[in-house]
Design an enzyme around this catalytic site. Sequence first.
Site, mmCIF file in Angstrom:
data_model
loop_
_atom_site.group_PDB
_atom_site.id
_atom_site.type_symbol
_atom_site.label_atom_id
_atom_site.label_comp_id
_atom_site.label_asym_id
_atom_site.label_seq_id
_atom_site.Cartn_x
_atom_site.Cartn_y
_atom_site.Cartn_z
ATOM 1 N N GLU A 37 -96.427 20.801 55.698
ATOM 2 C CA GLU A 37 -96.737 19.405 55.390
ATOM 3 C C GLU A 37 -95.517 18.670 54.835
ATOM 4 O OE1 GLU A 37 -99.181 17.634 56.193
ATOM 5 O OE2 GLU A 37 -100.585 19.160 56.883
ATOM 6 N N TYR A 120 -101.675 12.533 49.722
ATOM 7 C CA TYR A 120 -101.879 13.061 51.067
ATOM 8 C C TYR A 120 -101.637 14.576 51.112
ATOM 9 C CZ TYR A 120 -100.712 14.709 55.653
ATOM 10 O OH TYR A 120 -100.638 15.494 56.775
ATOM 11 N N ASP A 138 -102.704 9.867 55.734
ATOM 12 C CA ASP A 138 -101.329 9.482 56.057
ATOM 13 C C ASP A 138 -101.345 8.307 57.029
ATOM 14 O OD1 ASP A 138 -102.078 10.594 58.472
ATOM 15 O OD2 ASP A 138 -100.383 11.970 58.617
#
Length: 356
Positions: A37, A120, A138
Amino acid sequence: MDSLEQLPIPLLQWYRENARVLPWRSDPTPYHVWISEIMLQQTRVAAVLDYYRRFLEALPTVADLAAVEEDRLMKLWQGLGYYNRARNLQKAARQIMEDYDGVFPSTYEAIHSLSGVGDYTAGAIASIAFGLPEPAVDGNVLRVVARVTGDGSDITRLDTKARMGVALKQVMPVEAPGDFNQALMELGATVCLPNGAPLCDQCPAKEFCAARLTERTGELPVKPAKKARRVEERTVFLIFYGSSVALRRRKGRGLLAGLWEYPNELTPAPCPVEALSLERGPVGKHIFTHIEWHMKALLVQAASDTLPDGWVWASLEELNHDYAVPNAFQAFRPAVEGRLTGKGEEPWQSCISGME
């Protein structure tokens, strides 16, 4: 947002049939999800795959990441850009070692407390790695929600993002929060594309998507126009002595902080060393988020091996293995390799490199 309530079942079915096979999805441990991520922030999936593999081969555990030397960490990250992401990864790894005895925290609040982890990323890790019903909102997800619901609010506003997150949490299937979040991201990345060109015929929400039904896909989502970037004209000095090229480390704050670079200054700039010869070299352009560098290189044959304090001479092998030189300077790599190997240089061409 009634149309959002219709989304989970067709979206999950679509995802199970169309999801890309990605290594962090095949083995979604907290560490793997976290690394992926962070790498994927402002970076395309295709560009991340090799970096992800090399990074985990070198640093397979949180403990390894916490202990690695910064220059080695920067070399592993070289080319991904936004280097503070890597520094924050290490800060967070050290938090995990010190505050959680090396075990990745398993609550949203604790994950969110880690350095470099925002709403997020915390939601993505919590839902994918731990099965917690937390949204991960996002840019891709905001675009999907805005179009499906016909929401014309500015998606760059924090209150819009928060409101959409609350709405997603209300419709999130508690038995598959990770798949739901990943499906939204996947839909935004591969079907509900930006710039008014979504592939609506392939979308699981096509029957109830407000933007499609009202022909507003080109209008949504709403966000303000980007400000013009500041342009800087810079002179890059490719300084050679024997089989080495000069590098200097950038200051510890600001753009490309702490990384190694070919010496450069705002144009016009005097040569920083005593030179036997000066030749015009290649030109390059690099686009950062708020600045554009327009660069012209000078090839410098140094009169001696004396360098300013803090500068180093680097061989080609050291450039390849030890020093992290950011992509901003990739236009000059062929010229450097040509001089260091004695094979000459290719004709100079312009090079435009991407965001960092």
